[in-house]
Scaffold this active site. Sequence first.
Site, PDB file in Angstrom:
ATOM      1  N   ASP A  12       0.833  -1.213   0.000  1.00 64.35           N
ATOM      2  CA  ASP A  12       0.000   0.000   0.000  1.00 64.35           C
ATOM      3  C   ASP A  12       0.867   1.263   0.000  1.00 64.35           C
ATOM      4  O   ASP A  12       1.968   1.274   0.551  1.00 64.35           O
ATOM      5  CB  ASP A  12      -0.913  -0.015   1.245  1.00 64.35           C
ATOM      6  CG  ASP A  12      -2.062   0.970   1.104  1.00 64.35           C
ATOM      7  OD1 ASP A  12      -2.409   1.351  -0.039  1.00 64.35           O
ATOM      8  OD2 ASP A  12      -2.609   1.377   2.148  1.00 64.35           O
ATOM      9  N   ASN A  14       1.181   3.411  -3.008  1.00 63.21           N
ATOM     10  CA  ASN A  14       1.641   3.853  -4.332  1.00 63.21           C
ATOM     11  C   ASN A  14       1.091   5.232  -4.699  1.00 63.21           C
ATOM     12  O   ASN A  14       1.813   6.080  -5.239  1.00 63.21           O
ATOM     13  CB  ASN A  14       1.172   2.879  -5.425  1.00 63.21           C
ATOM     14  CG  ASN A  14       1.809   1.506  -5.299  1.00 63.21           C
ATOM     15  OD1 ASN A  14       2.769   1.345  -4.573  1.00 63.21           O
ATOM     16  ND2 ASN A  14       1.265   0.541  -6.017  1.00 63.21           N
ATOM     17  N   ARG A  16      -0.050   7.708  -2.742  1.00 68.01           N
ATOM     18  CA  ARG A  16       0.531   8.803  -1.929  1.00 68.01           C
ATOM     19  C   ARG A  16       1.972   9.076  -2.328  1.00 68.01           C
ATOM     20  O   ARG A  16       2.424  10.223  -2.353  1.00 68.01           O
ATOM     21  CB  ARG A  16       0.435   8.448  -0.431  1.00 68.01           C
ATOM     22  CG  ARG A  16      -0.933   8.739   0.160  1.00 68.01           C
ATOM     23  CD  ARG A  16      -1.126   8.029   1.467  1.00 68.01           C
ATOM     24  NE  ARG A  16      -1.330   6.591   1.272  1.00 68.01           N
ATOM     25  CZ  ARG A  16      -1.281   5.689   2.218  1.00 68.01           C
ATOM     26  NH1 ARG A  16      -0.996   6.063   3.452  1.00 68.01           N
ATOM     27  NH2 ARG A  16      -1.500   4.410   1.957  1.00 68.01           N
ATOM     28  N   ARG A  25      -1.017   8.979 -10.218  1.00 70.11           N
ATOM     29  CA  ARG A  25      -1.140   7.724  -9.461  1.00 70.11           C
ATOM     30  C   ARG A  25      -0.549   6.549 -10.241  1.00 70.11           C
ATOM     31  O   ARG A  25       0.062   5.646  -9.671  1.00 70.11           O
ATOM     32  CB  ARG A  25      -2.612   7.433  -9.126  1.00 70.11           C
ATOM     33  CG  ARG A  25      -3.203   8.343  -8.071  1.00 70.11           C
ATOM     34  CD  ARG A  25      -4.649   7.956  -7.768  1.00 70.11           C
ATOM     35  NE  ARG A  25      -4.722   6.633  -7.172  1.00 70.11           N
ATOM     36  CZ  ARG A  25      -4.523   6.377  -5.874  1.00 70.11           C
ATOM     37  NH1 ARG A  25      -4.280   7.349  -5.037  1.00 70.11           N
ATOM     38  NH2 ARG A  25      -4.593   5.138  -5.412  1.00 70.11           N
ATOM     39  N   HIS A  29       2.002   3.411  -9.248  1.00 68.64           N
ATOM     40  CA  HIS A  29       1.810   1.968  -9.444  1.00 68.64           C
ATOM     41  C   HIS A  29       2.983   1.367 -10.222  1.00 68.64           C
ATOM     42  O   HIS A  29       3.411   0.247  -9.945  1.00 68.64           O
ATOM     43  CB  HIS A  29       0.489   1.702 -10.174  1.00 68.64           C
ATOM     44  CG  HIS A  29      -0.724   2.026  -9.348  1.00 68.64           C
ATOM     45  ND1 HIS A  29      -0.838   1.639  -8.035  1.00 68.64           N
ATOM     46  CD2 HIS A  29      -1.861   2.706  -9.637  1.00 68.64           C
ATOM     47  CE1 HIS A  29      -2.003   2.067  -7.549  1.00 68.64           C
ATOM     48  NE2 HIS A  29      -2.639   2.717  -8.507  1.00 68.64           N
ATOM     49  N   ASN A  60     -11.055  -2.619  -4.608  1.00 65.04           N
ATOM     50  CA  ASN A  60     -10.348  -1.756  -5.575  1.00 65.04           C
ATOM     51  C   ASN A  60     -11.008  -1.875  -6.937  1.00 65.04           C
ATOM     52  O   ASN A  60     -11.251  -0.885  -7.626  1.00 65.04           O
ATOM     53  CB  ASN A  60      -8.877  -2.172  -5.753  1.00 65.04           C
ATOM     54  CG  ASN A  60      -8.010  -2.005  -4.528  1.00 65.04           C
ATOM     55  OD1 ASN A  60      -7.052  -2.752  -4.343  1.00 65.04           O
ATOM     56  ND2 ASN A  60      -8.308  -1.021  -3.689  1.00 65.04           N
ATOM     57  N   ARG A 183      -4.420  -2.107   9.149  1.00 67.86           N
ATOM     58  CA  ARG A 183      -5.600  -2.933   8.884  1.00 67.86           C
ATOM     59  C   ARG A 183      -5.245  -3.944   7.793  1.00 67.86           C
ATOM     60  O   ARG A 183      -4.237  -3.817   7.105  1.00 67.86           O
ATOM     61  CB  ARG A 183      -6.788  -2.054   8.454  1.00 67.86           C
ATOM     62  CG  ARG A 183      -6.513  -1.147   7.267  1.00 67.86           C
ATOM     63  CD  ARG A 183      -7.768  -0.358   6.874  1.00 67.86           C
ATOM     64  NE  ARG A 183      -7.490   0.594   5.826  1.00 67.86           N
ATOM     65  CZ  ARG A 183      -7.370   1.926   6.010  1.00 67.86           C
ATOM     66  NH1 ARG A 183      -7.503   2.444   7.218  1.00 67.86           N
ATOM     67  NH2 ARG A 183      -7.110   2.722   4.997  1.00 67.86           N
ATOM     68  N   GLU A 196       2.041 -13.595  11.919  1.00 67.39           N
ATOM     69  CA  GLU A 196       2.657 -12.432  12.553  1.00 67.39           C
ATOM     70  C   GLU A 196       2.426 -11.240  11.620  1.00 67.39           C
ATOM     71  O   GLU A 196       2.584 -11.359  10.397  1.00 67.39           O
ATOM     72  CB  GLU A 196       4.161 -12.656  12.749  1.00 67.39           C
ATOM     73  CG  GLU A 196       4.495 -13.776  13.703  1.00 67.39           C
ATOM     74  CD  GLU A 196       4.028 -13.490  15.123  1.00 67.39           C
ATOM     75  OE1 GLU A 196       4.112 -12.321  15.559  1.00 67.39           O
ATOM     76  OE2 GLU A 196       3.568 -14.431  15.801  1.00 67.39           O
TER      77      GLU A 196
END
Length: 229
Positions: A12, A14, A16, A25, A29, A60, A183, A196
């Site tokens: 997660d 890419n 920003r 954007r 990616h 998505n 999350r 883990e």
Amino acid sequence: MSNLCHIAFIMDGNGRWAQRKGKKRSDGHRAGADTMQDIVNICFDKGIKHVTVYALSTENFIQRPKDEIDELLVLVRQHLKHSSKHFNRLLNKGIKVEFLGDLTVFDNEILDTIKKVRQDTLDCSNGQFNIALNYGSRDEIINAVNLCVDSNTKVTQESFNRYLYTKNIPDPDLIIRTGGDIRLSNFLLYQAAYSELYFSNTLWPDFSKKELDDIISNYSSRKRNFGSV
Ligand code: IPE
Ligand code: IPE
Ligand code: MG
């Protein structure tokens, strides 16, 4: 070191990353896909047998602009085509490539790529690269439940596992999420029962070998109980 057979990445950040650099954007990616290549190869070089990447979630696919999804799928195709450096590195290492998710939504172009990659790597047994594409745990579980109902037999944990997209794949030992959010975003919810978890603030395109090494070293120091004392 605790056994590390399966490592999974929620890649997660890419968007920003691109935004901070004043780029599009899609540039994020693209950079993210290059990082993925490097990191996945490093994992296989470390002897990790299963590497899973969350490339596109069911949410998505539904909620992002079509242009962005199309750009992501072009990247998937580019990275898996025969002439690509990434694909050849995997092939040379004897890595099997699998896809997790509801693939029925894709057009023939991407489906042909997937079919070919699966065929070409079918006999590879040194490791497995799992690409979660239009993957969602809730979709996976509901799909498995329906298959169980159709089979008309009593469900056990073992039989249920066989109906999941991850059949034949051991549960992830370590799940790393970059991008700063804490999350799982519908990723491997059932399989992560004893995984883990590691959350990093780094935006995925900036994720490095050094950070991977540090996280694996942190993982190695953790005591996994699986419910025992
Ligand atoms: C993760 O990066 C890649 C995909 C979800 C396909 P994002 O695109 O979610 O990046 P951010 O979270 O907006 O920075
Ligand atoms: C998770 O990232 C999905 C992938 C990395 C493919 P998202 O950016 O979609 O997650 P949310 O929406 O912030 O939870
Ligand atoms: Mg995101």
